[in-house]
Scaffold this motif. Structure first.
Motif, mmCIF file in Angstrom:
data_model
loop_
_atom_site.group_PDB
_atom_site.id
_atom_site.type_symbol
_atom_site.label_atom_id
_atom_site.label_comp_id
_atom_site.label_asym_id
_atom_site.label_seq_id
_atom_site.Cartn_x
_atom_site.Cartn_y
_atom_site.Cartn_z
ATOM 1 N N GLY A 120 98.655 152.816 17.814
ATOM 2 C CA GLY A 120 99.291 152.314 19.061
ATOM 3 C C GLY A 120 98.374 153.330 19.881
ATOM 4 N N PHE A 121 98.333 152.644 21.009
ATOM 5 C CA PHE A 121 97.934 153.637 22.172
ATOM 6 C C PHE A 121 98.791 155.211 22.407
ATOM 7 N N THR A 129 94.349 152.842 28.240
ATOM 8 C CA THR A 129 94.947 152.029 29.330
ATOM 9 C C THR A 129 94.996 150.570 27.584
ATOM 10 N N ASP A 130 96.333 150.131 28.049
ATOM 11 C CA ASP A 130 95.920 148.881 26.995
ATOM 12 C C ASP A 130 96.636 147.868 27.115
ATOM 13 N N GLY A 139 98.722 145.191 26.316
ATOM 14 C CA GLY A 139 100.012 145.330 26.794
ATOM 15 C C GLY A 139 100.764 144.661 27.642
ATOM 16 N N SER A 168 103.440 147.787 26.019
ATOM 17 C CA SER A 168 102.926 148.261 24.916
ATOM 18 C C SER A 168 102.899 147.423 24.038
ATOM 19 N N SER A 169 101.435 147.198 23.409
ATOM 20 C CA SER A 169 101.040 146.396 21.811
ATOM 21 C C SER A 169 100.634 148.410 21.472
ATOM 22 N N SER A 170 100.860 147.755 19.662
ATOM 23 C CA SER A 170 100.455 148.589 18.954
ATOM 24 C C SER A 170 100.616 147.165 17.714
ATOM 25 N N ASN A 215 94.708 156.910 20.190
ATOM 26 C CA ASN A 215 95.679 156.463 19.884
ATOM 27 C C ASN A 215 96.357 157.718 19.125
#
Length: 980
Positions: free
Chosen positions: A87-88, A93-94, A97, A119-121, A148
């Motif tokens: 993930g970030f 910046t995501d 997400g 948020s994204s991963s 990351n």
């Protein structure tokens, strides 16, 4: 702190990309069986929880039900041995997400508040047994520790609960005021301040490079001594950004030796353009040169086109994806910021990296700490970054190149360019002119400000070393940029809602606002009004941050309501942060207290002048000439397989080059799909005209003869456009100098020679420079495996980009041979000029004779050929470049999947004739019934070599020299990057 956290995992029922993903990882040496991908969305709220039913609805909308399924607050069930989640880090910046968050807000009719995030991963499920160290290396390959976070679990650790729920939130201590900086310190301490930065009062650590030398710091100290006070940290940081090499181009601006008192830029680049424009008079194609964010030339009576090429080298070395992405969206903003706003219509790229088959062990820190990324990781990242930037913005990316050399392993070169189009006038107003007026409001539009991108300009002005700051890394958001690009260029501009515009690039607000302030002679900024990504940023950070997707505009007060209302309806944030004045000063407040008050004259022109000296570089020892190989057919196969000659279609096919519907000639051409050196795109619907683009660099010549290296790049960039039918009179150039060790007199001598070559060759061809950029100190300084200090410098590199207007795209020609029986010509003579050539590199030879060119004679030849193409006498044309004539013949044959029977004269040693890189030449095919007209048009410049036909390339001299099946040539040409 979030009160409610939920996790949605989306997995494939049958992943169509699993084999490609697995094969790629296996190609890197990881012996895994399968690599599954699970897309993860973490939703964190504070005030109100999201219900189970709402989470199920959200999951359904994040899923393609045909091929995917999802689980909510459960672990994905699958067969695997290891789970790696990437993930970030907080503050990075995501984009995925952010898009998911907007979808949820739109669907549920809610708004996420402060501290609430989506948020994204990416969760990778690995099948196959790996040793612990190999697993760690795999995790490092899938992630970049600078941007990351990575979590790894075995199947047993994963258990029933799966991976942990992680909410990446930035937590900063409030810093409500600016501090002062004591410059009354010894020179040794002053020099350290310039190199490592101001000491942070909270942490005691240095903030990062100011890239200010002693003379500059003395000038700053003297200015504030005259003012009777110490400078604030905001003022020091602002001066550092404004005076950085990246922004002020001090090396090109400084006097050099005794013969260049005005410096390289004014004497060589600007002077060439000014003299060419004066000579052309009414035939001048230039509209705006060097004074705006891009250069512009006339397209037709109603439209102009702009062009700008930037570099993003240092950020791409740390985070290739983010560096390249911010490079391409940043140069898009240079287009939007030209005049009152041009529409980005074409992207271009260029990557100079190390051999992706190698993995040099170099480290920014001692004892194996902070390793550099491998060339393969850098290549993968920069290719993906440019792709995301262009594809998500709806901008075609037809033109570009890859170049490989081990000297680019320490610090890659990443070029990103954009062409724009705009009407020349609208309702009597010249759209290519802009000027902020006193009283206009300073409005920032687009993304919010964060700590990402701090010290980007100063970082890019220095060599890459252990102190390089991770805050210089950014990840762009092309979706946000697309929204404000459309509303500004397609609506607000023609409604006359603003007077001036520029992008927030290097130096952020500190540079964009201060640059615009020169138009009216003053500005006043209220820094606490700037919208932030998260609370707690210090005023100096807000002022210099280069967070992406932002523009600064001058909006008349009576237009503000219409302007902000229009942007709000398009979901673009716009904030008034101050006003323009005529006080002659740049004044910045923070919570009512002045934190910066500097004369604009000192801010922009107070930089101490330098006088640089150069030292002649000794000529390279040529070494013995290699013998002629016995089997030239095998030599040709080897040449076609060289990384700098073979197909890089694996890059081209990742980029959409047909979006916007203007595609004419693309990045690969012919049935055999051969990489083109020029592309052609329609940018104005209904017009028969088009924009041609080409690029060239010959870094291997630079250590031998930098003057001729510049000539080779200019000539080849021009020939690329002539080969598709563009007249030399319609061509303009851009220069991008990427130099190393730019404080060494020997390197400066090479730079001077190259710049003088630019002047002479541009003048001879009558092709003006309309824009350019220089990037100095492209060096890596660190350690090898044995803790020895090492320095890896890029070869002195000059990229020349060309842009030209094709008068009728219907008459353009591609590079591929068309019909059996067509005649094959080489246009231009061939000399024994192989120093720095791909052929000599293949043989391990050096040589001393870099190709030279009589540009005035070549200019006449190019006009004849473009006229012949306009009269439809030519079936195909291709400029001879790297690898020489035989490589060019092979590419034309592969592209058409059509053999050739060729006879060469016996004037030179056969291999020299076939592989010399003599400039000014083309391979051209012509229908037999056009033979007389074509030869009359080209005269003695046209040498008939043979004809097309069959399935083999056959070359004869006094004896048979080589004979190869076209299918075999195509196979070796495409093999090196197959599977990338």
């Amino acid at each position: 702190m979030a009160s409610f956290v939920h996790r949605i995992e989306v997995h494939y029922k049958k992943d169509p990309r699993e084999k490609i993903r697995t094969d790629r990882i296996r190609s890197l040496g990881f012996l895994i069986d399968e690599l599954h991908l699970v897309e993860v969305y973490t939703i964190a709220t504070v005030q109100k929880d999201v219900s189970r039913a709402e989470l199920a609805e959200i999951g359904a909308r994040l899923t393609n039900p045909v091929v995917q399924d999802f689980v909510v607050d459960e672990a994905t069930r699958a067969l695997f041995e290891y789970a790696i989640e990437v993930g970030f880090l907080p503050g990075v910046t995501d984009n995925v997400g952010a898009t998911a968050r907007q979808m949820i807000e739109d669907y549920l009719g809610i708004s996420f508040g402060e501290g609430e995030t989506v948020s994204s991963s990416s969760l990778y499920l690995v099948r196959g047994r790996l040793a612990p160290d190999v697993l760690a290396r795999l995790a490092a390959t899938l992630a970049n520790p600078l941007v990351n976070r990575v979590s790894t679990k075995t199947r047993q650790e994963y258990g029933e609960a799966g991976m942990d729920r992680v909410v990446p939130q930035v937590r900063l201590h409030e810093l409500p005021a600016a501090g002062t900086v004591d410059l009354a310190i010894p020179d040794a301490e002053l020099a350290r301040l310039g190199k490592e930065g101001i000491i942070d009062p909270q942490t005691g650590q240095r903030r990062g490079p100011l890239a200010l030398d002693l003379a500059q710091l003395h000038a700053i100290r003297d200015y504030f001594n005259r003012s009777g006070r110490a400078p604030t940290d905001v003022e020091i940081e602002s001066l550092a950004q404004t005076w950085s090499e990246h922004c002020k181009h001090t090396i090109f601006a400084s006097a050099m030796d005794d013969d260049l008192p005005k410096g390289l830029y004014k004497t060589c680049i600007q002077a060439a353009t000014n003299e060419i424009r004066a000579e052309k008079g009414d035939r001048d194609i230039c509209v705006t040169v060097f004074t705006d964010n891009s250069g512009a030339i006339i397209f037709d009576d109603e439209y102009l086109v702009t062009h700008k090429v930037e570099t993003h080298n240092s950020p791409s070395a740390l985070d290739p994806f983010g560096g390249a992405l911010t490079g391409i969206v940043g140069v898009n903003r240079d287009t939007i910021g030209f005049g009152l706003g041009a529409k980005p219509c074409i992207n271009i790229y260029g990557f100079c990296v190390g051999d992706p088959a190698t993995d040099p062990k170099l480290y920014r820190g001692r004892d194996g700490t902070s390793p550099i990324l491998s060339p393969r990781q850098i290549l993968d990242g920069v290719v993906r970054g440019v792709g995301v930037g262009g594809n998500c913005s709806g901008i075609p990316t037809p033109q570009g190149f890859c170049w490989f050399d081990d000297r680019y392993a320490g610090k890659p070169l990443v070029f990103a360019g954009t062409v724009g189009v705009m009407p020349r006038e609208h309702e009597g107003r010249k759209l290519f002119e802009k000027k902020a007026e006193p009283g206009d409001l300073i409005v920032m539009v687009g993304g919010r400000v964060g700590k990402d991108g701090i010290h980007g300009a100063t970082f890019s002005s220095e060599a890459l070393d252990p102190e390089s700051p991770v805050t210089a890394v950014q990840i762009g958001d092309p979706i946000t940029q697309k929204k404000f690009s459309d509303v500004l260029v397609k609506e607000a501009r023609d409604l006359g809602l603003y007077r001036s515009i520029t992008d927030n690039g290097a130096g952020g607000l500190s540079c964009s606002v201060a640059e615009m302030a020169k138009e009216c002679n003053g500005c006043h900024v209220e820094l606490d009004r700037v919208p932030l990504k998260y609370p707690g940023m210090a005023p100096w950070e807000i002022w210099i941050s280069e967070s992406q997707e932002r523009m600064t505009l001058a909006v008349p007060p009576d237009k503000l309501e219409n302007f902000t209302g229009l942007l709000a309806r398009r979901e673009v944030e716009a904030t008034v942060i101050g006003w323009f004045t005529d006080t002659g000063r740049c004044v910045v407040e923070y919570h009512g207290k002045v934190v910066m008050d500097i004369d604009l004259a000192f801010l922009h022109d107070g930089l101490p002048k330098k006088h640089l000296t150069t030292t002649l570089v000794k000529a390279v020892e040529p070494g013995p000439l290699p013998p002629c190989p016995d089997r030239l057919g095998d030599t040709l196969l080897a040449m076609l397989g060289r990384r700098n000659i073979c197909s890089t279609e694996f890059v081209s096919i990742q980029y959409d080059h047909t979006v916007q519907g203007g595609h004419v000639l693309g990045p690969v051409q012919g049935k055999g799909r051969v990489q083109s050196v020029a592309t052609l795109t329609k940018v104005v619907p209904g017009s028969k005209k088009g924009v041609g683009l080409s690029q060239a660099l010959f870094h291997s010549y630079s250590e031998i003869d930098p003057y001729r290296m510049a000539g080779a790049a200019i000539d080849t960039a021009i020939r690329g456009l002539v080969a598709i039918g563009i007249s030399p009179e319609s061509i303009a150039l851009l220069d991008n100098f990427c130099w190393c060790s730019s404080d060494e007199p020997e390197r400066l001598w090479q730079l001077k020679q190259a710049a003088m070559g630019c002047y002479d060759y541009a003048k001879a061809f009558g092709t003006p420079f309309i824009s350019g950029k220089d990037s100095m100190f492209n060096d890596f300084s660190g350690y090898d495996e044995e803790n020895n200090r090492v320095k890896v410098s890029v070869p002195p590199t000059l990229l020349i980009s060309s842009i030209g207007i094709h008068s009728d795209v219907a008459k353009a020609v591609s590079l591929d041979a068309k019909i059996a029986g067509d005649l094959v010509y080489v246009i231009g003579g061939t000399e024994e000029e192989l120093a720095g050539s791909e052929y000599f590199a293949h043989l391990g030879a050096v040589g001393s004779t870099v190709p030279r060119l009589d540009a005035a004679t070549a200019r006449v030849r190019y006009t004849k050929l473009s006229d012949a193409i306009a009269h439809e006498l030519v079936a195909s044309a291709y400029p001879v470049g790297h690898g020489g004539l035989c490589v060019a013949l092979a590419k034309v044959a592969i592209a058409g999947r059509l053999g050739m029977d060729i006879t060469i004269p016996g004037t030179l040693r056969p291999d020299f004739f076939l592989f010399s890189e003599t400039l000014g030449r083309f391979v051209v095919t012509v229908a037999p019934d056009h033979k007389r007209a074509f030869e009359t048009a080209l005269g003695a410049d046209a040498l008939l070599l043979g004809k097309t036909g069959g399935g083999r390339l056959r070359v004869t001299g006094r004896t048979l020299l080589l004979e190869q099946e076209i299918a075999a040539l195509e196979e070796v040409y495409k093999a090196p990057f197959r599977g990338f």
